[in-house]
Design an enzyme around this catalytic site. Structure first.
Site, PDB file in Angstrom:
ATOM      1  N   CYS A  96       0.867  -1.175   0.000  1.00 23.39           N
ATOM      2  CA  CYS A  96       0.000   0.000   0.000  1.00 23.39           C
ATOM      3  C   CYS A  96       0.909   1.231   0.000  1.00 23.39           C
ATOM      4  CB  CYS A  96      -0.898  -0.047   1.236  1.00 23.39           C
ATOM      5  SG  CYS A  96      -1.960   1.393   1.405  1.00 23.39           S
ATOM      6  N   CYS A 150      -2.008  15.396   2.258  1.00 29.47           N
ATOM      7  CA  CYS A 150      -3.072  15.379   1.256  1.00 29.47           C
ATOM      8  C   CYS A 150      -3.846  16.683   1.336  1.00 29.47           C
ATOM      9  CB  CYS A 150      -4.026  14.206   1.519  1.00 29.47           C
ATOM     10  SG  CYS A 150      -5.277  13.981   0.229  1.00 29.47           S
ATOM     11  N   CYS A 206     -10.794  15.277   3.310  1.00 28.72           N
ATOM     12  CA  CYS A 206     -11.906  14.397   3.690  1.00 28.72           C
ATOM     13  C   CYS A 206     -11.995  14.329   5.218  1.00 28.72           C
ATOM     14  CB  CYS A 206     -11.712  13.001   3.110  1.00 28.72           C
ATOM     15  SG  CYS A 206     -11.651  13.012   1.299  1.00 28.72           S
TER      16      CYS A 206
END
Ligand code: SAH
Length: 337
Positions: free
Chosen positions: A102, A109, A113
């Site tokens: 992963c 980021c 969110c």
């Protein structure tokens, strides 16, 4: 010699970057790098003279600062990049023993969110392709049989599309790591124009979309990207993507207790997946100290899935691996101080 990394380079590029006399030497080095050997000293088919000459050069730009393992076999690496930025990547092992790397695509980021821990960092910068590739190289030391790659670590891969695509191209090369495109998944919060670009690239990787809710009002609330590209627009580009690649897509639905698990939510989800060949991954929310959401209790998940059954929505419930080491979905974050 001004290279940060030899990863991402072709044999010819390695030869020219290192000003080697012969191109085959570039190929020899390339082959060692693919095996995960990152010290020239260990590249035993290079002449002693050449090894000595390259002594001061480092083929890899990042290093592992910390390694944590949990009881599922998940291993999280904390990696320091050449500018000191910290990122994380994770090796996941499923019940069948299948190993998945992963990978992160950004330091932090920018997508914001509301349920994701990486978002609390904000964005420092994009990763370059070699920094993405190097995460996999570090994971090769802990995983002996990594067959799958997912861009589900820190960052939004489609906000850094060029570098992500060039890393994927490198991973896929037959003479390199030779990872099939169907074993590579790019996960996005739903940047519609970037999905369209991906559709035009003729790069049939698997696509996962963090849907979270099929209700625009809710999605605007928890995923700011939805205000730019609402569900209708997202669905349109997904339909186009499927028309070209003919691949089932994954919709990731993080279950947030008391928020997106109502009967109405299930109906909206079933409406959204109509005309799409999609599998819904229900991911019970992984808790993070900074965030106020909670994981739904068993009965809440049960009631939601019963409604999905009624609506004939295909789904799987995915309890994330790596939770004990904060290495699960949405739990990656590093301290930028
Ligand atoms: N930016 C990309 C990839 C990173 S997120 C994207 O948005 O898809 C990787 C996965 O973790 C996504 O499916 C996301 O929805 C999920 N996720 C984020 N926060 C989570 C949390 N706290 N608990 C469980 N899953 C989470």
């Amino acid at each position: 010699m001004t290279t940060k990394s030899l990863y991402g380079l072709s044999p010819a590029e390695i030869a020219s970057t290192l000003s080697l006399e012969r191109e085959y030497q570039g190929r020899q080095i390339f082959e060692w790098l693919i095996k995960g050997v990152t010290s020239f000293e260990e590249m035993t088919n290079l002449s002693k003279a050449l090894r000595k000459e390259l002594k001061e050069v480092s083929p890899i730009s990042s290093k592992v600062l910390e390694e944590q393992t949990d009881s599922t076999g998940a291993v999280k690496l904390l990696i320091e990049l050449h500018d000191g930025s910290p990122i994380e990547c994770v090796l996941l092992v499923d019940k069948e023993g299948r190993q998945t790397a992963c990978l992160s695509s950004q330091v932090g980021c920018a997508m914001g969110c509301g349920f994701c821990r990486t978002a609390t960092m904000g964005l420092r910068r994009n990763l370059e392709a070699f920094e993405i590739i190097e995460q996999y190289v570090h994971l090769l030391r802990v995983g002996d049989n990594i067959t799958h790659l997912v861009f589900m670590g820190m960052g939004e891969p489609l906000a850094n599309l060029d570098e992500v695509v060039s890393a994927i191209t490198y991973f896929h090369q037959e003479e390199g790591f030779n990872i099939g495109l169907r074993r590579i998944t790019v996960s996005t919060c739903g940047i519609a124009p970037a999905i369209e670009k991906l559709t035009k690239l003729n790069l049939p990787v698997r696509l996962a979309v963090s849907l979270i809710t099929a209700n625009d009002e809710q999605r605007n609330e928890v995923m700011p990207i939805n205000r730019s590209f609402p569900l209708k627009e997202l669905k349109r580009v997904l339909i186009d993507y499927q028309a070209v690649y003919k691949k089932r897509i994954t919709l990731e639905y993080v279950l947030l207790s008391g928020y997106n698990t109502t009967q109405e939510n299930a109906k909206e989800l079933s409406e959204f997946i109509r005309d799409l060949d999609a599998m819904v991954n229900l991911i019970p929310y992984n808790e993070a100290a900074e965030l106020h959401w909670t994981t739904p209790p068993h009965q809440e998940i049960e009631a939601f899935t019963q409604e999905l059954d009624k609506q004939k929505v295909p789904y799987t419930v995915r309890y994330s691996r790596g939770r004990e080491i904060d290495g699960a979905c949405g739990q990656l974050a590093t301290n930028l101080e």
